[in-house]
Motif scaffolding. Structure first.
Motif, PDB file in Angstrom:
ATOM      1  N   ALA A 162      24.290 -42.169  45.759  1.00 37.08           N
ATOM      2  CA  ALA A 162      24.345 -41.749  47.156  1.00 37.08           C
ATOM      3  C   ALA A 162      24.385 -40.236  47.273  1.00 37.08           C
ATOM      4  O   ALA A 162      23.729 -39.639  48.136  1.00 37.08           O
ATOM      5  N   LEU A 163      25.142 -39.576  46.393  1.00 35.31           N
ATOM      6  CA  LEU A 163      25.199 -38.109  46.401  1.00 35.31           C
ATOM      7  C   LEU A 163      23.830 -37.506  46.105  1.00 35.31           C
ATOM      8  O   LEU A 163      23.374 -36.584  46.792  1.00 35.31           O
ATOM      9  N   GLY A 164      23.179 -38.022  45.061  1.00 32.49           N
ATOM     10  CA  GLY A 164      21.865 -37.500  44.697  1.00 32.49           C
ATOM     11  C   GLY A 164      20.851 -37.691  45.793  1.00 32.49           C
ATOM     12  O   GLY A 164      20.074 -36.785  46.111  1.00 32.49           O
ATOM     13  N   SER A 165      20.846 -38.867  46.395  1.00 31.49           N
ATOM     14  CA  SER A 165      19.894 -39.137  47.460  1.00 31.49           C
ATOM     15  C   SER A 165      20.183 -38.289  48.689  1.00 31.49           C
ATOM     16  O   SER A 165      19.270 -37.784  49.345  1.00 31.49           O
ATOM     17  N   THR A 166      21.466 -38.103  49.012  1.00 34.77           N
ATOM     18  CA  THR A 166      21.823 -37.346  50.215  1.00 34.77           C
ATOM     19  C   THR A 166      21.369 -35.897  50.116  1.00 34.77           C
ATOM     20  O   THR A 166      20.818 -35.339  51.070  1.00 34.77           O
ATOM     21  N   VAL A 167      21.570 -35.267  48.954  1.00 33.28           N
ATOM     22  CA  VAL A 167      21.148 -33.871  48.828  1.00 33.28           C
ATOM     23  C   VAL A 167      19.624 -33.768  48.822  1.00 33.28           C
ATOM     24  O   VAL A 167      19.048 -32.818  49.368  1.00 33.28           O
ATOM     25  N   PHE A 168      18.959 -34.777  48.217  1.00 30.12           N
ATOM     26  CA  PHE A 168      17.499 -34.779  48.264  1.00 30.12           C
ATOM     27  C   PHE A 168      17.008 -34.904  49.701  1.00 30.12           C
ATOM     28  O   PHE A 168      16.062 -34.229  50.112  1.00 30.12           O
ATOM     29  N   GLN A 169      17.668 -35.778  50.457  1.00 28.10           N
ATOM     30  CA  GLN A 169      17.264 -35.970  51.851  1.00 28.10           C
ATOM     31  C   GLN A 169      17.519 -34.723  52.683  1.00 28.10           C
ATOM     32  O   GLN A 169      16.767 -34.426  53.603  1.00 28.10           O
ATOM     33  N   LEU A 170      18.584 -33.974  52.364  1.00 28.70           N
ATOM     34  CA  LEU A 170      18.824 -32.722  53.075  1.00 28.70           C
ATOM     35  C   LEU A 170      17.647 -31.768  52.879  1.00 28.70           C
ATOM     36  O   LEU A 170      17.162 -31.150  53.834  1.00 28.70           O
ATOM     37  N   GLY A 171      17.176 -31.672  51.630  1.00 29.86           N
ATOM     38  CA  GLY A 171      16.000 -30.853  51.376  1.00 29.86           C
ATOM     39  C   GLY A 171      14.772 -31.386  52.077  1.00 29.86           C
ATOM     40  O   GLY A 171      13.930 -30.617  52.552  1.00 29.86           O
ATOM     41  N   SER A 172      14.681 -32.707  52.177  1.00 31.72           N
ATOM     42  CA  SER A 172      13.537 -33.331  52.836  1.00 31.72           C
ATOM     43  C   SER A 172      13.563 -33.133  54.344  1.00 31.72           C
ATOM     44  O   SER A 172      12.549 -33.305  55.014  1.00 31.72           O
ATOM     45  N   ILE A 173      14.736 -32.801  54.890  1.00 29.05           N
ATOM     46  CA  ILE A 173      14.832 -32.472  56.318  1.00 29.05           C
ATOM     47  C   ILE A 173      14.472 -31.015  56.542  1.00 29.05           C
ATOM     48  O   ILE A 173      13.591 -30.664  57.333  1.00 29.05           O
ATOM     49  N   LEU A 174      15.178 -30.138  55.822  1.00 27.82           N
ATOM     50  CA  LEU A 174      14.991 -28.703  56.042  1.00 27.82           C
ATOM     51  C   LEU A 174      13.595 -28.246  55.627  1.00 27.82           C
ATOM     52  O   LEU A 174      12.987 -27.410  56.298  1.00 27.82           O
ATOM     53  N   GLY A 175      13.079 -28.813  54.510  1.00 23.84           N
ATOM     54  CA  GLY A 175      11.771 -28.387  54.017  1.00 23.84           C
ATOM     55  C   GLY A 175      10.655 -28.571  55.027  1.00 23.84           C
ATOM     56  O   GLY A 175       9.963 -27.607  55.377  1.00 23.84           O
ATOM     57  N   PRO A 176      10.431 -29.803  55.536  1.00 25.03           N
ATOM     58  CA  PRO A 176       9.355 -29.997  56.511  1.00 25.03           C
ATOM     59  C   PRO A 176       9.556 -29.210  57.810  1.00 25.03           C
ATOM     60  O   PRO A 176       8.589 -28.696  58.378  1.00 25.03           O
ATOM     61  N   LEU A 177      10.812 -29.133  58.279  1.00 25.76           N
ATOM     62  CA  LEU A 177      11.053 -28.384  59.520  1.00 25.76           C
ATOM     63  C   LEU A 177      10.731 -26.901  59.331  1.00 25.76           C
ATOM     64  O   LEU A 177      10.080 -26.279  60.186  1.00 25.76           O
ATOM     65  N   LEU A 178      11.179 -26.336  58.215  1.00 22.24           N
ATOM     66  CA  LEU A 178      10.857 -24.937  57.927  1.00 22.24           C
ATOM     67  C   LEU A 178       9.359 -24.755  57.709  1.00 22.24           C
ATOM     68  O   LEU A 178       8.771 -23.757  58.153  1.00 22.24           O
ATOM     69  N   ALA A 179       8.747 -25.729  57.027  1.00 21.48           N
ATOM     70  CA  ALA A 179       7.300 -25.646  56.797  1.00 21.48           C
ATOM     71  C   ALA A 179       6.540 -25.654  58.118  1.00 21.48           C
ATOM     72  O   ALA A 179       5.591 -24.898  58.311  1.00 21.48           O
ATOM     73  N   GLY A 279       6.215 -31.009  61.340  1.00 21.10           N
ATOM     74  CA  GLY A 279       7.484 -30.840  60.637  1.00 21.10           C
ATOM     75  C   GLY A 279       8.469 -31.952  60.948  1.00 21.10           C
ATOM     76  O   GLY A 279       9.138 -32.474  60.058  1.00 21.10           O
ATOM     77  N   TRP A 280       8.554 -32.352  62.221  1.00 20.53           N
ATOM     78  CA  TRP A 280       9.479 -33.412  62.601  1.00 20.53           C
ATOM     79  C   TRP A 280       9.096 -34.756  61.995  1.00 20.53           C
ATOM     80  O   TRP A 280       9.958 -35.535  61.588  1.00 20.53           O
ATOM     81  N   LEU A 281       7.803 -35.065  61.940  1.00 22.17           N
ATOM     82  CA  LEU A 281       7.381 -36.332  61.352  1.00 22.17           C
ATOM     83  C   LEU A 281       7.768 -36.419  59.879  1.00 22.17           C
ATOM     84  O   LEU A 281       8.255 -37.457  59.406  1.00 22.17           O
ATOM     85  N   TYR A 282       7.556 -35.336  59.149  1.00 23.62           N
ATOM     86  CA  TYR A 282       7.929 -35.344  57.740  1.00 23.62           C
ATOM     87  C   TYR A 282       9.439 -35.319  57.538  1.00 23.62           C
ATOM     88  O   TYR A 282       9.966 -35.836  56.546  1.00 23.62           O
ATOM     89  N   ALA A 283      10.166 -34.717  58.467  1.00 24.72           N
ATOM     90  CA  ALA A 283      11.616 -34.561  58.308  1.00 24.72           C
ATOM     91  C   ALA A 283      12.406 -35.767  58.794  1.00 24.72           C
ATOM     92  O   ALA A 283      13.553 -35.960  58.391  1.00 24.72           O
ATOM     93  N   ALA A 284      11.826 -36.608  59.664  1.00 18.69           N
ATOM     94  CA  ALA A 284      12.606 -37.638  60.351  1.00 18.69           C
ATOM     95  C   ALA A 284      13.186 -38.685  59.402  1.00 18.69           C
ATOM     96  O   ALA A 284      14.361 -39.056  59.512  1.00 18.69           O
ATOM     97  N   ILE A 285      12.383 -39.190  58.464  1.00 22.17           N
ATOM     98  CA  ILE A 285      12.886 -40.206  57.533  1.00 22.17           C
ATOM     99  C   ILE A 285      14.027 -39.653  56.683  1.00 22.17           C
ATOM    100  O   ILE A 285      15.104 -40.250  56.600  1.00 22.17           O
ATOM    101  N   PRO A 286      13.852 -38.496  56.045  1.00 17.64           N
ATOM    102  CA  PRO A 286      14.988 -37.944  55.295  1.00 17.64           C
ATOM    103  C   PRO A 286      16.173 -37.575  56.181  1.00 17.64           C
ATOM    104  O   PRO A 286      17.313 -37.614  55.731  1.00 17.64           O
ATOM    105  N   LEU A 287      15.930 -37.214  57.453  1.00 21.10           N
ATOM    106  CA  LEU A 287      17.039 -36.933  58.363  1.00 21.10           C
ATOM    107  C   LEU A 287      17.914 -38.174  58.529  1.00 21.10           C
ATOM    108  O   LEU A 287      19.145 -38.100  58.474  1.00 21.10           O
ATOM    109  N   GLY A 288      17.275 -39.329  58.723  1.00 26.08           N
ATOM    110  CA  GLY A 288      18.033 -40.572  58.838  1.00 26.08           C
ATOM    111  C   GLY A 288      18.777 -40.891  57.555  1.00 26.08           C
ATOM    112  O   GLY A 288      19.936 -41.316  57.576  1.00 26.08           O
ATOM    113  N   ALA A 289      18.112 -40.701  56.415  1.00 18.83           N
ATOM    114  CA  ALA A 289      18.757 -40.980  55.133  1.00 18.83           C
ATOM    115  C   ALA A 289      19.930 -40.037  54.896  1.00 18.83           C
ATOM    116  O   ALA A 289      20.990 -40.451  54.401  1.00 18.83           O
ATOM    117  N   PHE A 290      19.777 -38.780  55.255  1.00 23.27           N
ATOM    118  CA  PHE A 290      20.860 -37.804  55.070  1.00 23.27           C
ATOM    119  C   PHE A 290      22.056 -38.135  55.953  1.00 23.27           C
ATOM    120  O   PHE A 290      23.205 -38.133  55.504  1.00 23.27           O
TER     121      PHE A 290
END
Length: 429
Positions: A162-179, A279-290
């Motif tokens: 859960a820890l590993g997935s959560t930090v990955f999902q955080l990157g998956s949120i910030l990355g697409p939004l910043l991109a 950015g939101w489309l790519y970030a939404a799934i990891p946002l939910g997971a995070f």
């Protein structure tokens, strides 16, 4: 009396939070903490490239079918080197293998940056470099996954996942939004450059891990025979096979990311050069997971991991149906966020099943199959959804995929009663 009541209230709140909020006990182990922190460093950068490659292909060709073709170029190296990479991870020091593959990932990110910066409009060059990058990833991922069980005790494996997935999902949120924000300001090449810098930083963190040599009984060579032995081992364990099957169902039928560039422009109104909707489309799934990961402290208390996977995959399918039906960006994002939460639950329980059910000398090869399924499934989905979107329209292709997830999950649950009965080993909850 009032002070005693206040103290009891605070104690009750702390007790409730300890049962709900993300369990951080695995971070007490320094080696795992280093592995985990290396994921933090690279997670955002990796998502920059995940946005940049399909966007670059769509800009060059104007076709989602070509974006879907990236799925084929990513899937082939994953199939070959994911399996072989898992076998290698069972025969060598896993720390050294992580160093080599992290270096390869950084080098390919630099090459993609040079191609984009030079303005070379070659679909095939981008696809070949992407394929090379996925080759290094195919070896790196099972090695990283197999290392976790050597760094934390068995009863903390669900929490570590859960820890590993959560930090990955955080990157998956910030990355697409910043991109999405940086694309119109700085251009696409910068995304690849950020990924390369992040991967070099992660390489420095990985270099501080302790040695993780193979244990007694591990194979001496990573040849075809050791890969076949891994499949024989997998074939003898129905629960492991079922966990892979359900993830294939979820990802192949229900991951519509190849359609995100087209949907961002034609459905949700992004400009041609990229914008906020993408950015939101790519970030939404990891946002939910995070978000769900932050409240995942209760997951390790549930022992019916098989039932948890089945319910989570079915919920994912329903969310994808809703996404395909949505005609506004924010409604679409809500459904993808729900899907991300469901995917987090599925991932935690599937990963815990694999870590607990496989012996250490087989764990690299099982993680290799896991990498092929987890990363390869979406690559195949890219191809199918790209073609489906071109033939049926994006909304229709997405909804049909979600419906297939729900139906296939129901059939699998009926056909695999052993998986539904599976419980975590004593001491893992």
């Amino acid at each position: 009396m009032a002070q005693r009541g206040e103290t009891a209230t605070r104690s009750g709140i702390r007790g409730l939070l300890s049962k709900v909020v993300l369990d951080t006990r695995p971070l007490r182990y320094p080696a795992y903490r280093r592995l985990w922190s290396s994921n933090i460093v690279s997670a955002v950068g990796a998502q920059f490239s995940a946005v940049a490659v399909p966007k670059q292909l769509y800009d060059i060709t104007g076709s989602s079918a070509y974006v879907g073709l990236a799925g084929v170029f990513g899937l082939v190296p994953l199939l070959v080197f994911g399996l072989w990479g898992g076998a290698i991870a069972d025969t060598v020091d896993r720390r050294k293998l992580l160093l080599v593959t992290n270096g390869g990932l950084a080098a390919t990110a630099v090459l993609l940056w040079l191609v984009a910066a030079a303005g070379i409009p070659s679909v095939w060059l981008v696809l070949v470099l992407f394929s090379l990058q996925q080759t290094f990833f195919a070896v790196n991922s099972p090695t990283r996954g197999a290392a976790v069980a050597r760094l934390v005790p068995t009863h903390l494996l669900p929490s570590a996942q859960a820890l590993g997935s959560t930090v990955f999902q955080l990157g998956s949120i910030l990355g697409p939004l910043l991109a999405g924000m940086l694309l119109p300001l700085l251009g696409l090449p910068v995304l690849y450059l950020v990924d390369a810098i992040a991967l070099v930083a992660a390489l420095l963190v990985v270099s501080r891990l302790p040695a993780i040599p193979p244990r007694e009984g591990a194979p001496k060579r990573a040849g075809l025979r050791s890969v076949v032995d891994g499949f024989r081992y997998l074939g003898a364990h129905t629960v492991l096979l079922a966990s892979f099957l359900l993830d294939i169902i979820a990802m192949v039928f229900g991951m519509p990311r190849a359609l995100f560039p087209e949907m961002a422009e034609r459905t949700f109104g992004d400009p041609h050069g990229g914008g906020v909707a993408l950015g939101w489309l790519y970030a939404a799934i990891p946002l939910g997971a995070f978000a769900f990961g932050l409240l995942s402290g209760w997951l390790h208390r549930i022992t019916r991991h098989g039932v948890g996977v089945v319910l989570a995959v079915a919920a994912w399918g329903v969310a994808i149906i809703g996404f395909g039906w949505a005609d506004s960006l924010w409604l679409a994002v809500v459904f993808l966020v729900i899907g991300g939460g469901a995917d987090l639950v599925s991932m935690v329980y599937r990963s815990s099943i694999l870590q607990a059910a496989a012996t250490d000398e087989m764990r690299g090869r099982i993680q290799g199959v896991f990498t092929v399924v987890v990363a390869g499934g979406p690559r195949l989905a890219d191809t199918l959804h790209g073609l489906g979107g071109a033939w049926l329209g994006t909304g229709g292709a997405v909804m049909i995929g979600g419906l297939l997830v729900v139906l296939a999950t129901g059939i699998a649950a009926v056909a695999l009663p052993d998986f539904l009965r599976y419980r975590a080993p004593l001491g893992s909850a």
